[in-house]
Design an enzyme around this catalytic site. Structure first.
Site, short mmCIF file in Angstrom:
data_model
loop_
_atom_site.label_atom_id
_atom_site.label_comp_id
_atom_site.label_asym_id
_atom_site.label_seq_id
_atom_site.Cartn_x
_atom_site.Cartn_y
_atom_site.Cartn_z
N GLY A 246 20.45 16.48 34.49
CA GLY A 246 19.81 16.07 33.26
C GLY A 246 19.25 14.88 33.45
CD GLN B 255 19.01 8.85 32.56
OE1 GLN B 255 18.82 10.11 32.01
NE2 GLN B 255 20.07 8.59 33.39
CB CYS C 126 25.31 8.38 33.88
SG CYS C 126 23.82 7.92 33.07
CG LEU C 127 21.06 11.21 37.55
CD1 LEU C 127 19.78 11.67 37.44
CD2 LEU C 127 21.65 11.21 39.02
CG HIS D 273 25.27 12.27 29.40
ND1 HIS D 273 26.30 11.59 30.01
CD2 HIS D 273 24.03 11.65 30.05
CE1 HIS D 273 25.64 10.67 30.96
NE2 HIS D 273 24.48 10.91 30.94
CD GLU D 274 20.77 13.63 30.11
OE1 GLU D 274 20.05 12.77 29.94
OE2 GLU D 274 21.55 13.82 31.17
CG HIS E 150 20.60 8.52 28.62
ND1 HIS E 150 20.81 7.47 29.25
CD2 HIS E 150 21.19 9.67 29.29
CE1 HIS E 150 21.51 7.49 30.08
NE2 HIS E 150 21.76 8.89 30.45
O1 K1U Z 1 21.80 10.51 34.14
C1 K1U Z 1 21.96 11.53 33.58
O2 K1U Z 1 21.77 11.61 32.36
C2 K1U Z 1 22.22 12.81 34.23
C3 K1U Z 1 23.53 12.98 34.66
C4 K1U Z 1 23.91 14.35 33.44
C5 K1U Z 1 25.21 14.62 33.09
C6 K1U Z 1 26.35 14.79 34.20
C7 K1U Z 1 27.64 14.98 33.88
C8 K1U Z 1 28.13 15.29 32.45
C9 K1U Z 1 27.06 14.91 31.48
C10 K1U Z 1 25.86 14.65 31.73
C11 K1U Z 1 23.76 13.63 35.85
O3 K1U Z 1 23.05 14.74 36.40
S1 K1U Z 1 24.98 12.77 36.89
C12 K1U Z 1 25.06 13.74 38.41
C13 K1U Z 1 25.55 15.15 38.33
O4 K1U Z 1 26.44 15.29 37.40
C14 K1U Z 1 25.47 16.01 39.32
C15 K1U Z 1 24.69 15.74 40.33
C16 K1U Z 1 24.62 16.77 41.34
C17 K1U Z 1 25.13 18.09 41.36
C18 K1U Z 1 26.04 18.32 40.38
C19 K1U Z 1 26.05 17.22 39.25
ZN ZN Z 2 22.85 9.77 31.82
#
Ligand code: K1U
Ligand code: ZN
Length: 171
Positions: A46, A51, A94-95, A136-137, A140
């Site tokens: 996401g 971001q 979260c990225l 989560h998004e 943000h």
């Molecule tokens: O930064 C963000 O908002 C994105 C975040 C979304 C998220 C992940 C887990 C729970 C709630 C919301 C991410 O994508 S973090 C990276 C991640 O979860 C992932 C990366 C590669 C493959 C699978 C998952």
């Molecule tokens: Zn995030």
């Protein structure tokens, strides 16, 4: 389509409240294309426009599992209409908080109204990973990070780790 950089906490821009989109036009679709490419490259499941430093109420997402065909989703001006009373813990990342993961408690399902890539309005009832990722998004868009749902002690510890990692990488 361009890859853009992702802001990392404690960047103050991540605390901004994002503004509603007035029109879903080609310029907005260009932003959503850049967001999706940036999210896939990260990689993540996401991404909210803030971001990438853009304070608009826009989210992209793809929660398809590895080996499944991609399923990009676009949410413009998403609004939570209803949340379940029952809550559950789910591990979140979260990225903008790279390499740190923690359990967060959230409602297990949500009803959300939004506009899609073409500006058409939808309402969905989401549960599982879609519900977690949407909450989560949408957080943000209000300037809230998943670490804001944790105790101050845990949050401060994670922020210190991020600052230390950034100092060590020289970025
Ligand atoms: O930064 C963000 O908002 C994105 C975040 C979304 C998220 C992940 C887990 C729970 C709630 C919301 C991410 O994508 S973090 C990276 C991640 O979860 C992932 C990366 C590669 C493959 C699978 C998952
Ligand atoms: Zn995030």
């Amino acid at each position: 389509m361009a890859l853009r950089s992702i802001l990392v906490a404690p960047d103050p821009r991540l605390k901004q409240v994002s503004q509603p989109v007035e029109r879903v036009d080609d310029a907005l679709r260009g932003l959503m294309d850049d967001m999706l490419a940036t999210m896939y490259a990260a990689p993540g499941i996401g991404l909210a426009a803030i971001q990438m430093g853009v304070p608009k109420r826009v989210i992209v997402m793809d929660i398809a599992r590895e080996g499944e065909p991609p399923e990009p989703r676009y949410f413009v001006n998403p609004e939570i209409l209803w949340t379940a009373e029952e809550t559950a813990l789910c591990q979140e990342g979260c990225l903008s908080v790279p390499d740190l993961y923690e359990d967060v408690e959230r409602p297990i399902s949500v009803k959300v109204r939004y506009l899609d890539y073409h500006g058409a309005q939808h309402e969905i009832e989401a549960d599982g990973m879609l519900a977690v990722c949407l909450q989560h998004e949408i957080d943000h868009l209000e300037g809230v990070l998943f670490i804001d749902h944790l105790s101050k002690l845990k949050r401060d510890m994670m922020l210190r780790k991020l600052v230390k990692a950034r100092r060590q990488s020289g970025s």
